[in-house]
Design an enzyme around this catalytic site. Structure first.
Site, PDB file in Angstrom:
ATOM      1  N   TYR A   1       3.649   6.716  10.149  1.00 15.97           N
ATOM      2  CA  TYR A   1       3.169   5.482   9.536  1.00 15.97           C
ATOM      3  C   TYR A   1       3.911   4.565   8.816  1.00 15.97           C
ATOM      4  O   TYR A   1       3.894   3.333   8.967  1.00 15.97           O
ATOM      5  CB  TYR A   1       1.774   5.633   8.678  1.00 15.97           C
ATOM      6  CG  TYR A   1       0.579   4.571   8.454  1.00 15.97           C
ATOM      7  CD1 TYR A   1      -0.325   4.365   9.424  1.00 15.97           C
ATOM      8  CD2 TYR A   1       0.764   3.740   7.394  1.00 15.97           C
ATOM      9  CE1 TYR A   1      -1.306   3.492   9.234  1.00 15.97           C
ATOM     10  CE2 TYR A   1       0.021   2.533   7.298  1.00 15.97           C
ATOM     11  CZ  TYR A   1      -1.058   2.607   8.254  1.00 15.97           C
ATOM     12  OH  TYR A   1      -2.195   1.727   8.197  1.00 15.97           O
TER      13      TYR A   1
ATOM     14  N   PRO B   1      -4.083  -0.733  18.198  1.00 16.28           N
ATOM     15  CA  PRO B   1      -3.691  -1.144  16.895  1.00 16.28           C
ATOM     16  C   PRO B   1      -4.144  -0.078  15.901  1.00 16.28           C
ATOM     17  O   PRO B   1      -3.849  -0.271  14.720  1.00 16.28           O
ATOM     18  CB  PRO B   1      -4.816  -2.306  16.789  1.00 16.28           C
ATOM     19  CG  PRO B   1      -5.717  -2.122  17.606  1.00 16.28           C
ATOM     20  CD  PRO B   1      -5.419  -1.605  18.880  1.00 16.28           C
TER      21      PRO B   1
ATOM     22  N   HIS C   1       0.776  -1.169   0.118  1.00 17.26           N
ATOM     23  CA  HIS C   1      -0.035  -0.007   0.218  1.00 17.26           C
ATOM     24  C   HIS C   1       0.791   1.194   0.072  1.00 17.26           C
ATOM     25  O   HIS C   1       1.724   1.379   0.746  1.00 17.26           O
ATOM     26  CB  HIS C   1      -0.817  -0.150   1.301  1.00 17.26           C
ATOM     27  CG  HIS C   1      -1.964  -0.912   1.220  1.00 17.26           C
ATOM     28  ND1 HIS C   1      -3.136  -0.889   2.138  1.00 17.26           N
ATOM     29  CD2 HIS C   1      -2.249  -2.089   0.360  1.00 17.26           C
ATOM     30  CE1 HIS C   1      -3.893  -2.016   1.678  1.00 17.26           C
ATOM     31  NE2 HIS C   1      -3.284  -2.684   0.832  1.00 17.26           N
TER      32      HIS C   1
ATOM     33  N   LYS D   1       1.216  -0.152  14.844  1.00 14.40           N
ATOM     34  CA  LYS D   1       2.659  -0.198  15.448  1.00 14.40           C
ATOM     35  C   LYS D   1       3.174  -1.461  16.096  1.00 14.40           C
ATOM     36  O   LYS D   1       4.362  -1.521  16.768  1.00 14.40           O
ATOM     37  CB  LYS D   1       2.811   1.263  16.373  1.00 14.40           C
ATOM     38  CG  LYS D   1       2.773   2.517  15.438  1.00 14.40           C
ATOM     39  CD  LYS D   1       4.372   2.637  14.847  1.00 14.40           C
ATOM     40  CE  LYS D   1       4.211   3.487  13.594  1.00 14.40           C
ATOM     41  NZ  LYS D   1       3.644   2.820  12.433  1.00 14.40           N
TER      42      LYS D   1
ATOM     43  N   TYR E   1      -9.429   4.490   7.344  1.00 11.16           N
ATOM     44  CA  TYR E   1      -9.637   4.819   8.574  1.00 11.16           C
ATOM     45  C   TYR E   1     -10.847   5.870   8.823  1.00 11.16           C
ATOM     46  O   TYR E   1     -10.699   6.898   8.163  1.00 11.16           O
ATOM     47  CB  TYR E   1      -8.393   5.369   9.292  1.00 11.16           C
ATOM     48  CG  TYR E   1      -7.379   4.461   9.388  1.00 11.16           C
ATOM     49  CD1 TYR E   1      -7.047   3.668  10.595  1.00 11.16           C
ATOM     50  CD2 TYR E   1      -6.433   3.907   8.433  1.00 11.16           C
ATOM     51  CE1 TYR E   1      -6.057   2.814  10.712  1.00 11.16           C
ATOM     52  CE2 TYR E   1      -5.169   3.153   8.432  1.00 11.16           C
ATOM     53  CZ  TYR E   1      -5.130   2.480   9.659  1.00 11.16           C
ATOM     54  OH  TYR E   1      -4.050   1.680   9.780  1.00 11.16           O
TER      55      TYR E   1
END
Length: 394
Positions: free
Chosen positions: A387, A295, A72, A299, A203
Protein backbone atom coordinates in the site's frame (compact mmCIF):
# COMPACT_ATOMS: atom_id res chain seq x y z
CA UNK A 1 10.05 21.52 -34.96
CA UNK A 2 12.41 19.13 -33.24
CA UNK A 3 12.96 17.83 -29.73
CA UNK A 4 14.72 14.94 -28.08
CA UNK A 5 11.64 13.31 -26.51
CA UNK A 6 8.11 13.78 -27.80
CA UNK A 7 5.46 13.01 -25.16
CA UNK A 8 1.82 12.38 -26.03
CA UNK A 9 -0.35 13.00 -22.98
CA UNK A 10 -0.36 15.53 -20.15
CA UNK A 11 -1.28 13.16 -17.32
CA UNK A 12 0.88 12.06 -14.39
CA UNK A 13 3.25 9.93 -16.48
CA UNK A 14 3.86 12.55 -19.16
CA UNK A 15 4.25 15.49 -16.80
CA UNK A 16 6.55 13.76 -14.32
CA UNK A 17 8.65 12.45 -17.20
CA UNK A 18 9.01 15.96 -18.64
CA UNK A 19 10.13 17.31 -15.26
CA UNK A 20 12.62 14.50 -14.69
CA UNK A 21 14.06 14.90 -18.19
CA UNK A 22 14.36 18.66 -17.73
CA UNK A 23 16.42 18.11 -14.58
CA UNK A 24 18.71 15.83 -16.58
CA UNK A 25 19.14 18.43 -19.33
CA UNK A 26 16.98 16.54 -21.85
CA UNK A 27 14.48 18.42 -24.00
CA UNK A 28 10.87 17.33 -24.36
CA UNK A 29 7.58 18.55 -25.81
CA UNK A 30 4.13 17.44 -24.58
CA UNK A 31 1.08 17.16 -26.85
CA UNK A 32 -2.32 16.99 -25.13
CA UNK A 33 -5.73 16.64 -26.79
CA UNK A 34 -7.62 18.35 -23.96
CA UNK A 35 -7.47 22.00 -22.96
CA UNK A 36 -5.55 22.99 -19.85
CA UNK A 37 -8.84 23.70 -18.09
CA UNK A 38 -10.13 20.22 -18.93
CA UNK A 39 -6.94 18.54 -17.70
CA UNK A 40 -6.96 20.46 -14.43
CA UNK A 41 -10.73 20.21 -13.99
CA UNK A 42 -11.12 16.44 -14.35
CA UNK A 43 -11.61 15.53 -10.68
CA UNK A 44 -9.85 12.34 -9.65
CA UNK A 45 -8.87 11.05 -6.26
CA UNK A 46 -5.24 10.47 -5.36
CA UNK A 47 -3.35 8.47 -2.76
CA UNK A 48 0.38 9.12 -3.13
CA UNK A 49 2.87 6.48 -2.07
CA UNK A 50 5.65 7.40 0.34
CA UNK A 51 8.43 7.47 -2.28
CA UNK A 52 6.38 9.73 -4.58
CA UNK A 53 5.82 12.32 -1.87
CA UNK A 54 9.54 12.31 -1.11
CA UNK A 55 10.38 12.69 -4.81
CA UNK A 56 7.96 15.58 -5.33
CA UNK A 57 9.39 17.34 -2.30
CA UNK A 58 12.98 16.83 -3.46
CA UNK A 59 12.08 18.15 -6.95
CA UNK A 60 10.54 21.31 -5.49
CA UNK A 61 7.06 20.30 -6.66
CA UNK A 62 5.50 19.46 -3.30
CA UNK A 63 4.94 22.77 -1.50
CA UNK A 64 1.16 22.88 -1.92
CA UNK A 65 0.87 19.13 -1.36
CA UNK A 66 2.69 19.49 1.96
CA UNK A 67 0.32 22.30 2.96
CA UNK A 68 -2.97 20.80 1.81
CA UNK A 69 -2.46 17.03 1.65
CA UNK A 70 -3.62 14.62 4.32
CA UNK A 71 -0.88 12.39 5.71
CA UNK A 72 -2.15 8.98 6.74
CA UNK A 73 -0.07 6.62 8.83
CA UNK A 74 -2.67 3.87 8.61
CA UNK A 75 -5.91 2.64 7.09
CA UNK A 76 -9.00 1.00 8.59
CA UNK A 77 -10.58 -2.20 7.27
CA UNK A 78 -14.14 -3.09 8.21
CA UNK A 79 -16.36 -6.17 7.98
CA UNK A 80 -19.11 -7.67 10.14
CA UNK A 81 -19.62 -4.23 11.76
CA UNK A 82 -16.12 -4.31 13.27
CA UNK A 83 -13.02 -2.33 12.33
CA UNK A 84 -9.34 -3.15 12.15
CA UNK A 85 -6.74 -0.38 12.15
CA UNK A 86 -3.56 -1.18 10.21
CA UNK A 87 -0.69 0.98 11.44
CA UNK A 88 1.28 1.20 8.20
CA UNK A 89 3.92 3.46 9.69
CA UNK A 90 4.71 0.83 12.32
CA UNK A 91 4.46 -2.10 9.90
CA UNK A 92 6.74 -0.55 7.26
CA UNK A 93 9.39 1.18 9.33
CA UNK A 94 8.05 4.71 9.14
CA UNK A 95 6.41 4.96 5.71
CA UNK A 96 2.96 6.42 5.09
CA UNK A 97 0.72 7.70 2.28
CA UNK A 98 -0.63 11.13 1.41
CA UNK A 99 -4.17 11.81 0.23
CA UNK A 100 -3.84 14.56 -2.40
CA UNK A 101 -6.11 14.54 -5.44
CA UNK A 102 -4.59 13.68 -8.81
CA UNK A 103 -5.93 16.81 -10.50
CA UNK A 104 -4.24 18.90 -7.82
CA UNK A 105 -0.96 17.13 -8.60
CA UNK A 106 -1.46 17.95 -12.29
CA UNK A 107 -2.13 21.62 -11.52
CA UNK A 108 1.15 21.83 -9.62
CA UNK A 109 3.13 20.05 -12.34
CA UNK A 110 1.67 22.04 -15.23
CA UNK A 111 2.33 25.37 -13.52
CA UNK A 112 5.90 24.38 -12.69
CA UNK A 113 6.60 23.02 -16.18
CA UNK A 114 5.37 26.19 -17.86
CA UNK A 115 7.34 28.31 -15.38
CA UNK A 116 10.45 26.36 -16.42
CA UNK A 117 9.76 27.24 -20.05
CA UNK A 118 8.58 23.76 -20.93
CA UNK A 119 6.55 23.22 -24.10
CA UNK A 120 3.02 21.88 -23.59
CA UNK A 121 0.60 22.08 -26.51
CA UNK A 122 -2.98 21.80 -25.23
CA UNK A 123 -6.09 21.20 -27.32
CA UNK A 124 -4.36 19.47 -30.22
CA UNK A 125 -6.21 17.05 -32.50
CA UNK A 126 -5.42 14.25 -34.94
CA UNK A 127 -2.21 13.34 -33.13
CA UNK A 128 -0.41 10.54 -34.97
CA UNK A 129 2.78 8.61 -34.29
CA UNK A 130 5.09 7.73 -37.16
CA UNK A 131 8.24 5.73 -37.97
CA UNK A 132 8.90 4.42 -34.47
CA UNK A 133 10.73 1.42 -35.93
CA UNK A 134 13.31 3.76 -37.47
CA UNK A 135 15.86 6.12 -35.92
CA UNK A 136 13.80 9.13 -37.05
CA UNK A 137 10.37 8.91 -35.40
CA UNK A 138 8.03 11.88 -35.56
CA UNK A 139 4.65 13.15 -34.44
CA UNK A 140 2.01 15.01 -36.42
CA UNK A 141 -1.00 16.93 -35.11
CA UNK A 142 -3.28 19.88 -35.73
CA UNK A 143 -3.40 22.82 -33.35
CA UNK A 144 -7.01 23.57 -34.35
CA UNK A 145 -9.63 21.19 -35.64
CA UNK A 146 -9.08 22.20 -39.27
CA UNK A 147 -5.70 23.94 -38.93
CA UNK A 148 -2.56 22.97 -40.85
CA UNK A 149 -0.82 19.77 -39.89
CA UNK A 150 2.29 20.27 -37.77
CA UNK A 151 5.25 17.93 -37.37
CA UNK A 152 7.59 17.26 -34.46
CA UNK A 153 10.74 15.22 -35.13
CA UNK A 154 12.06 13.32 -32.10
CA UNK A 155 14.74 10.93 -30.99
CA UNK A 156 12.15 9.02 -28.95
CA UNK A 157 8.37 9.10 -28.50
CA UNK A 158 6.45 8.36 -25.31
CA UNK A 159 2.78 7.35 -25.41
CA UNK A 160 1.47 8.58 -22.05
CA UNK A 161 -1.93 9.19 -23.57
CA UNK A 162 -4.24 6.82 -21.71
CA UNK A 163 -6.17 3.77 -22.81
CA UNK A 164 -7.84 5.41 -25.84
CA UNK A 165 -4.86 7.37 -27.19
CA UNK A 166 -2.76 6.57 -30.27
CA UNK A 167 0.27 5.38 -28.26
CA UNK A 168 -0.60 1.74 -27.75
CA UNK A 169 -2.16 1.48 -31.22
CA UNK A 170 1.20 2.46 -32.73
CA UNK A 171 2.56 -0.92 -31.60
CA UNK A 172 1.48 -3.43 -34.28
CA UNK A 173 -1.26 -5.73 -33.00
CA UNK A 174 0.90 -8.73 -33.92
CA UNK A 175 3.66 -7.44 -31.63
CA UNK A 176 1.65 -6.84 -28.46
CA UNK A 177 -0.36 -8.95 -26.03
CA UNK A 178 -3.18 -7.42 -24.00
CA UNK A 179 -4.45 -8.87 -20.73
CA UNK A 180 -7.76 -7.70 -19.31
CA UNK A 181 -10.24 -8.46 -16.54
CA UNK A 182 -13.57 -6.63 -16.40
CA UNK A 183 -15.19 -6.72 -12.97
CA UNK A 184 -18.96 -7.28 -12.60
CA UNK A 185 -19.29 -4.24 -10.34
CA UNK A 186 -18.41 -0.56 -10.39
CA UNK A 187 -18.05 2.34 -7.99
CA UNK A 188 -20.58 5.06 -7.32
CA UNK A 189 -18.53 7.99 -6.07
CA UNK A 190 -19.66 11.19 -4.40
CA UNK A 191 -18.20 14.45 -3.16
CA UNK A 192 -20.05 15.87 -0.17
CA UNK A 193 -19.76 19.01 1.91
CA UNK A 194 -19.54 17.37 5.30
CA UNK A 195 -17.18 17.24 8.30
CA UNK A 196 -14.74 14.39 8.80
CA UNK A 197 -16.30 11.15 9.99
CA UNK A 198 -13.06 9.23 10.57
CA UNK A 199 -9.39 10.28 10.72
CA UNK A 200 -8.20 7.84 7.99
CA UNK A 201 -9.52 5.88 5.01
CA UNK A 202 -12.03 3.12 5.78
CA UNK A 203 -12.28 0.18 3.34
CA UNK A 204 -15.41 -1.83 4.14
CA UNK A 205 -17.03 -5.03 2.90
CA UNK A 206 -20.39 -5.09 4.61
CA UNK A 207 -24.09 -5.18 3.79
CA UNK A 208 -24.46 -5.14 0.00
CA UNK A 209 -20.73 -4.87 -0.55
CA UNK A 210 -17.85 -2.44 -0.74
CA UNK A 211 -17.70 1.11 0.65
CA UNK A 212 -14.80 3.55 0.94
CA UNK A 213 -14.71 6.57 3.21
CA UNK A 214 -12.03 9.04 2.12
CA UNK A 215 -11.48 12.78 2.28
CA UNK A 216 -10.64 15.79 0.14
CA UNK A 217 -10.40 18.43 2.87
CA UNK A 218 -11.72 18.97 6.39
CA UNK A 219 -14.94 20.28 4.80
CA UNK A 220 -15.26 18.02 1.73
CA UNK A 221 -15.40 14.23 1.85
CA UNK A 222 -15.10 11.67 -0.95
CA UNK A 223 -16.99 8.38 -0.58
CA UNK A 224 -17.69 5.36 -2.76
CA UNK A 225 -20.02 2.38 -2.75
CA UNK A 226 -20.07 -0.72 -4.90
CA UNK A 227 -22.85 -0.76 -7.51
CA UNK A 228 -23.83 -2.21 -10.88
CA UNK A 229 -21.55 -0.52 -13.45
CA UNK A 230 -24.47 -0.30 -15.90
CA UNK A 231 -26.78 1.36 -13.39
CA UNK A 232 -28.30 4.78 -14.10
CA UNK A 233 -27.01 7.43 -11.70
CA UNK A 234 -30.48 9.02 -11.81
CA UNK A 235 -31.75 6.01 -9.85
CA UNK A 236 -29.47 6.93 -6.95
CA UNK A 237 -31.07 9.69 -4.94
CA UNK A 238 -29.05 11.37 -2.21
CA UNK A 239 -31.11 9.60 0.45
CA UNK A 240 -30.48 6.21 -1.15
CA UNK A 241 -26.73 6.88 -1.30
CA UNK A 242 -26.54 7.96 2.35
CA UNK A 243 -28.61 4.95 3.43
CA UNK A 244 -26.23 2.58 1.64
CA UNK A 245 -23.15 4.31 3.03
CA UNK A 246 -24.52 4.08 6.55
CA UNK A 247 -25.43 0.41 6.13
CA UNK A 248 -21.99 -0.50 4.82
CA UNK A 249 -20.01 1.64 7.29
CA UNK A 250 -22.04 1.32 10.49
CA UNK A 251 -20.60 -0.37 13.58
CA UNK A 252 -21.82 -1.57 16.97
CA UNK A 253 -20.03 1.14 18.94
CA UNK A 254 -22.33 4.08 18.21
CA UNK A 255 -20.24 5.66 15.43
CA UNK A 256 -22.18 8.11 13.22
CA UNK A 257 -21.50 8.95 9.56
CA UNK A 258 -21.53 12.72 9.04
CA UNK A 259 -23.94 13.67 6.26
CA UNK A 260 -23.86 16.75 4.07
CA UNK A 261 -24.72 18.17 0.66
CA UNK A 262 -23.73 15.87 -2.22
CA UNK A 263 -22.51 18.13 -5.03
CA UNK A 264 -20.98 15.55 -7.37
CA UNK A 265 -21.78 11.91 -8.09
CA UNK A 266 -21.08 9.41 -10.83
CA UNK A 267 -20.51 5.74 -11.63
CA UNK A 268 -17.26 4.27 -12.94
CA UNK A 269 -16.61 0.69 -14.13
CA UNK A 270 -13.70 -1.32 -12.76
CA UNK A 271 -11.17 -3.28 -14.79
CA UNK A 272 -7.60 -4.50 -14.85
CA UNK A 273 -5.52 -4.17 -18.02
CA UNK A 274 -1.90 -4.73 -19.08
CA UNK A 275 -0.22 -4.37 -22.47
CA UNK A 276 3.00 -6.27 -23.13
CA UNK A 277 5.51 -5.12 -24.15
CA UNK A 278 5.53 -1.45 -23.18
CA UNK A 279 7.95 -0.48 -25.94
CA UNK A 280 8.40 -0.92 -29.67
CA UNK A 281 11.34 0.54 -31.54
CA UNK A 282 11.66 4.12 -30.33
CA UNK A 283 8.19 4.23 -28.82
CA UNK A 284 7.67 3.75 -25.07
CA UNK A 285 4.31 3.47 -23.30
CA UNK A 286 3.71 4.84 -19.82
CA UNK A 287 0.78 5.00 -17.43
CA UNK A 288 -2.76 4.10 -18.50
CA UNK A 289 -1.64 3.58 -22.08
CA UNK A 290 0.03 0.39 -20.86
CA UNK A 291 -1.82 -0.63 -17.70
CA UNK A 292 -4.98 0.07 -15.71
CA UNK A 293 -5.84 -1.08 -12.20
CA UNK A 294 -9.08 -0.91 -10.23
CA UNK A 295 -8.82 1.99 -7.75
CA UNK A 296 -9.18 -0.24 -4.68
CA UNK A 297 -5.43 -0.52 -4.21
CA UNK A 298 -4.70 3.18 -4.93
CA UNK A 299 -2.02 2.23 -7.46
CA UNK A 300 -2.95 3.92 -10.76
CA UNK A 301 -1.18 7.27 -10.38
CA UNK A 302 1.76 5.70 -8.57
CA UNK A 303 2.40 3.09 -11.27
CA UNK A 304 2.23 5.81 -13.92
CA UNK A 305 4.86 7.91 -12.18
CA UNK A 306 7.01 4.82 -11.57
CA UNK A 307 7.07 4.28 -15.35
CA UNK A 308 8.26 7.87 -15.76
CA UNK A 309 11.05 7.36 -13.22
CA UNK A 310 12.30 4.20 -14.94
CA UNK A 311 12.16 5.81 -18.39
CA UNK A 312 13.84 9.04 -17.26
CA UNK A 313 16.74 7.06 -15.79
CA UNK A 314 17.05 5.07 -19.01
CA UNK A 315 17.02 8.17 -21.22
CA UNK A 316 19.54 9.91 -18.99
CA UNK A 317 21.90 6.94 -19.37
CA UNK A 318 21.39 7.09 -23.14
CA UNK A 319 22.16 10.80 -23.49
CA UNK A 320 24.84 11.04 -20.79
CA UNK A 321 26.79 7.84 -21.40
CA UNK A 322 25.42 6.63 -24.75
CA UNK A 323 24.31 3.42 -23.02
CA UNK A 324 21.06 1.79 -24.11
CA UNK A 325 20.82 -1.17 -21.73
CA UNK A 326 18.24 0.55 -19.52
CA UNK A 327 16.18 1.63 -22.54
CA UNK A 328 16.25 -1.90 -23.92
CA UNK A 329 15.08 -3.25 -20.55
CA UNK A 330 12.44 -0.54 -19.95
CA UNK A 331 9.42 -2.74 -20.58
CA UNK A 332 10.68 -5.69 -18.55
CA UNK A 333 11.69 -3.43 -15.66
CA UNK A 334 8.33 -1.64 -15.54
CA UNK A 335 6.25 -4.79 -15.98
CA UNK A 336 7.76 -6.44 -12.91
CA UNK A 337 6.39 -3.56 -10.84
CA UNK A 338 3.18 -3.30 -12.85
CA UNK A 339 2.21 -6.93 -12.32
CA UNK A 340 2.86 -6.63 -8.58
CA UNK A 341 0.58 -3.60 -8.57
CA UNK A 342 -2.02 -5.47 -10.59
CA UNK A 343 -1.86 -8.40 -8.17
CA UNK A 344 -2.29 -6.16 -5.14
CA UNK A 345 -5.16 -4.21 -6.71
CA UNK A 346 -6.91 -7.43 -7.75
CA UNK A 347 -6.43 -8.89 -4.28
CA UNK A 348 -7.86 -5.84 -2.52
CA UNK A 349 -10.74 -5.67 -5.00
CA UNK A 350 -11.77 -9.31 -4.71
CA UNK A 351 -11.41 -9.30 -0.91
CA UNK A 352 -13.48 -6.16 -0.37
CA UNK A 353 -16.30 -6.50 -2.92
CA UNK A 354 -19.37 -8.71 -3.21
CA UNK A 355 -19.05 -10.47 -6.55
CA UNK A 356 -22.42 -11.81 -7.74
CA UNK A 357 -20.56 -14.63 -9.49
CA UNK A 358 -18.83 -15.82 -6.30
CA UNK A 359 -19.97 -19.00 -4.61
CA UNK A 360 -20.65 -19.03 -0.85
CA UNK A 361 -17.28 -20.77 -0.50
CA UNK A 362 -15.46 -17.90 -2.21
CA UNK A 363 -17.32 -15.34 -0.12
CA UNK A 364 -16.13 -17.05 3.07
CA UNK A 365 -12.56 -17.14 1.69
CA UNK A 366 -12.62 -13.35 1.32
CA UNK A 367 -13.82 -13.00 4.90
CA UNK A 368 -10.99 -15.29 6.02
CA UNK A 369 -8.51 -13.09 4.16
CA UNK A 370 -9.68 -10.08 6.13
CA UNK A 371 -9.61 -11.99 9.41
CA UNK A 372 -6.05 -13.15 8.70
CA UNK A 373 -4.94 -9.52 8.79
CA UNK A 374 -6.20 -9.29 12.36
CA UNK A 375 -4.24 -12.31 13.57
CA UNK A 376 -1.07 -12.28 11.43
CA UNK A 377 1.45 -9.43 11.56
CA UNK A 378 3.16 -10.93 8.51
CA UNK A 379 -0.05 -10.70 6.47
CA UNK A 380 -0.71 -7.15 7.70
CA UNK A 381 2.88 -6.17 6.87
CA UNK A 382 2.59 -7.53 3.33
CA UNK A 383 -0.54 -5.45 2.72
CA UNK A 384 1.03 -2.35 4.27
CA UNK A 385 4.26 -2.67 2.24
CA UNK A 386 2.29 -2.86 -0.99
CA UNK A 387 0.00 0.00 0.00
CA UNK A 388 2.75 2.51 0.88
CA UNK A 389 4.80 1.56 -2.19
CA UNK A 390 7.31 -1.15 -3.08
CA UNK A 391 11.00 -0.27 -3.57
CA UNK A 392 12.38 0.26 -7.07
CA UNK A 393 14.54 -2.31 -8.83
CA UNK A 394 17.69 -1.04 -10.51
Amino acid sequence: MRTQVGIVGCGPAGLFLAHLLHRAGIESVILESRSRAEVEGTIRAGVLEHWLVEMMTAMGLGARMLREGHFHTGITLQWNRQRLHLDMEDLTGGRKVTVYAQHEVLKDLIAARLADGGAIHFGVSATAIHAVDTDRPFLTWRADGDGPEQRLDCDYIVGADGFHGPGRQAIPASRRTEYQKVYPFGWLGILARAPLSWPELIYANQGEGFALLSTRSPEIQRMYIQCDPADDIARWSDDRIWAQLEARLSTDDGWVLQRGEIFQKGIIPLRSFVCEPMQHGRLFLAGDAAHIVPPTGAKGLNLAVADAVVLARALEARYRDNRTERLDAYSATCLRRVWKGERFSWSMTTMLHRNPDDSPFEQRIHQAGLDLLRSSRAAATALAENYVGLPFED
